[in-house]
Design a protein around this motif. Sequence first.
Motif, mmCIF file in Angstrom:
data_model
loop_
_atom_site.group_PDB
_atom_site.id
_atom_site.type_symbol
_atom_site.label_atom_id
_atom_site.label_comp_id
_atom_site.label_asym_id
_atom_site.label_seq_id
_atom_site.Cartn_x
_atom_site.Cartn_y
_atom_site.Cartn_z
ATOM 1 N N GLY A 168 3.223 5.813 -3.091
ATOM 2 C CA GLY A 168 4.458 6.585 -3.259
ATOM 3 C C GLY A 168 4.978 7.167 -1.952
ATOM 4 O O GLY A 168 5.576 8.240 -1.939
ATOM 5 N N ARG A 169 4.779 6.465 -0.831
ATOM 6 C CA ARG A 169 5.293 6.958 0.447
ATOM 7 C C ARG A 169 6.097 5.853 1.127
ATOM 8 O O ARG A 169 6.008 4.686 0.731
ATOM 9 C CB ARG A 169 4.133 7.416 1.346
ATOM 10 N N SER A 170 6.846 6.229 2.162
ATOM 11 C CA SER A 170 7.650 5.206 2.832
ATOM 12 C C SER A 170 6.749 4.419 3.772
ATOM 13 O O SER A 170 5.787 4.948 4.329
ATOM 14 C CB SER A 170 8.805 5.839 3.605
ATOM 15 N N VAL A 171 7.100 3.144 3.960
ATOM 16 C CA VAL A 171 6.269 2.296 4.812
ATOM 17 C C VAL A 171 6.360 2.747 6.274
ATOM 18 O O VAL A 171 5.382 2.672 7.028
ATOM 19 C CB VAL A 171 6.612 0.796 4.613
ATOM 20 N N ASP A 172 7.519 3.273 6.675
ATOM 21 C CA ASP A 172 7.653 3.745 8.065
ATOM 22 C C ASP A 172 6.713 4.921 8.331
ATOM 23 O O ASP A 172 6.127 5.039 9.400
ATOM 24 C CB ASP A 172 9.104 4.161 8.346
ATOM 25 N N GLU A 173 6.585 5.775 7.312
ATOM 26 C CA GLU A 173 5.672 6.925 7.437
ATOM 27 C C GLU A 173 4.221 6.414 7.555
ATOM 28 O O GLU A 173 3.442 6.907 8.367
ATOM 29 C CB GLU A 173 5.840 7.799 6.198
ATOM 30 N N LEU A 174 3.894 5.393 6.749
ATOM 31 C CA LEU A 174 2.539 4.830 6.812
ATOM 32 C C LEU A 174 2.277 4.219 8.189
ATOM 33 O O LEU A 174 1.224 4.459 8.807
ATOM 34 C CB LEU A 174 2.350 3.767 5.712
ATOM 35 N N TYR A 175 3.237 3.461 8.708
ATOM 36 C CA TYR A 175 3.063 2.851 10.033
ATOM 37 C C TYR A 175 2.902 3.926 11.109
ATOM 38 O O TYR A 175 2.088 3.778 12.028
ATOM 39 C CB TYR A 175 4.257 1.958 10.387
ATOM 40 N N ALA A 176 3.685 5.003 10.982
ATOM 41 C CA ALA A 176 3.597 6.082 11.982
ATOM 42 C C ALA A 176 2.216 6.717 11.936
ATOM 43 O O ALA A 176 1.593 6.993 12.973
ATOM 44 C CB ALA A 176 4.688 7.115 11.721
ATOM 45 N N THR A 177 1.693 6.928 10.730
ATOM 46 C CA THR A 177 0.368 7.539 10.579
ATOM 47 C C THR A 177 -0.709 6.608 11.148
ATOM 48 O O THR A 177 -1.590 7.040 11.896
ATOM 49 C CB THR A 177 0.066 7.791 9.081
ATOM 50 N N LEU A 178 -0.622 5.324 10.787
ATOM 51 C CA LEU A 178 -1.613 4.359 11.279
ATOM 52 C C LEU A 178 -1.522 4.225 12.803
ATOM 53 O O LEU A 178 -2.528 4.142 13.497
ATOM 54 C CB LEU A 178 -1.366 2.976 10.652
ATOM 55 N N GLY A 179 -0.283 4.217 13.296
ATOM 56 C CA GLY A 179 -0.075 4.004 14.726
ATOM 57 C C GLY A 179 -0.602 5.136 15.582
ATOM 58 O O GLY A 179 -1.109 4.922 16.688
ATOM 59 N N MET A 186 0.835 -1.207 0.000
ATOM 60 C CA MET A 186 0.000 0.000 0.000
ATOM 61 C C MET A 186 0.872 1.261 0.000
ATOM 62 O O MET A 186 0.588 2.232 -0.716
ATOM 63 C CB MET A 186 -0.916 0.008 1.230
ATOM 64 N N ALA A 187 1.949 1.232 0.790
ATOM 65 C CA ALA A 187 2.855 2.392 0.842
ATOM 66 C C ALA A 187 3.477 2.622 -0.531
ATOM 67 O O ALA A 187 3.521 3.751 -1.027
ATOM 68 C CB ALA A 187 3.933 2.163 1.901
ATOM 69 N N GLU A 188 3.933 1.536 -1.149
ATOM 70 C CA GLU A 188 4.563 1.647 -2.475
ATOM 71 C C GLU A 188 3.577 2.219 -3.482
ATOM 72 O O GLU A 188 3.908 3.105 -4.260
ATOM 73 C CB GLU A 188 5.059 0.273 -2.945
ATOM 74 N N ALA A 189 2.329 1.722 -3.434
ATOM 75 C CA ALA A 189 1.309 2.186 -4.391
ATOM 76 C C ALA A 189 1.019 3.666 -4.181
ATOM 77 O O ALA A 189 0.705 4.390 -5.138
ATOM 78 C CB ALA A 189 0.036 1.365 -4.240
#
Length: 259
Positions: free
Chosen positions: A202-213, A197-200
């Motif tokens: 265009g963002r870093s996965v760590d940023e996605l986890y931080a947002t979700l967290g 999902m992060a790749e699709a």
Amino acid sequence: MDLELKDKVVLVTGGSDGLGAALVRRLAAEGARVALCGRDPERVGRVVKELGETGADVLGVPADVTRQEDLERFLSAAEGRWGRIDAIVNNAGRSAAGAFEQQDETVWEEDLQLKLHASVRLIRLALPHLRAAGGGSVVNTLAVSAKAPGAGSTPTSVSRAAGLALTKALSKELGADNIRVNAVLIGLVESGQWVRMAEAGGRSVDELYATLGSGSGIPLGRVGKATEFADLVAFLLSPRAAYISGTGINFDGGMSPVV
Ligand SMILES: NC(=O)c1ccc[n+]([C@@H]2O[C@H](COP(=O)([O-])OP(=O)(O)OC[C@H]3O[C@@H](n4cnc5c(N)ncnc54)[C@H](OP(=O)(O)O)[C@@H]3O)[C@@H](O)[C@H]2O)c1
């Protein structure tokens, strides 16, 4: 604590990525003999190669759990190699949820096939082998929406609630055969689906986890780690959890509104 999983034969569906792959690694580290499946042969092969290099006894079978013949092939391959089956983990799945009116018959059918019927079929196929082993353990990976469905959560919350009912009903029915059946209800946990999902996006996965967290109402303030999931399931599969059956454990950092 020795989990006493050495030489136990465990089947993990969806073991080629995410939570399932973390579990396969954990079980292999405990000395278990592990068979994993997934549809993509390359991903299956990568996990087998990685663990084979550590000396672990791991078998990969490219298989689609929604196909009966693939499940039969998966189970026969494991039984043929090790001559027994001690445990199965119904983990293969993917997210599928949205507004109710956007979900057509095909989406509902595919979701139920993947998250319910596949588990029913694999458990049915495995039962004679678990009985022959003198008992066993089944763990179903579900989602917290099984107990607390929210708006926009169909069809997955419905499939997962059925998985919870299956878990409880079978725990009652199979306890006399020393077969334990439990479920782990996932909130938000690091895995391949989030990486994609992060790749699709265009963002870093760590940023996605931080947002979700931080933005999902998780009291512990972060998403879970796949290795933490693996620790829980390895324990549930092990003789150390010999008196635990018929439970659905929330694995969600406290996010679910219900116990
Ligand atoms: N991570 C979370 O936050 C979260 C939240 C709620 C529920 N869950 C549930 O947790 C389980 C694991 O998900 P995950 O997050 O680890 O996802 P993931 O990283 O996408 O991994 C899913 C695994 O399942 C396999 N798979 C998918 N469809 C399959 C099929 N028809 N037949 C065989 N294998 C199949 C995938 O391999 P192929 O694609 O190659 O087949 C892969 O190995 C799923 O049941 C998921 O619904 C996860």
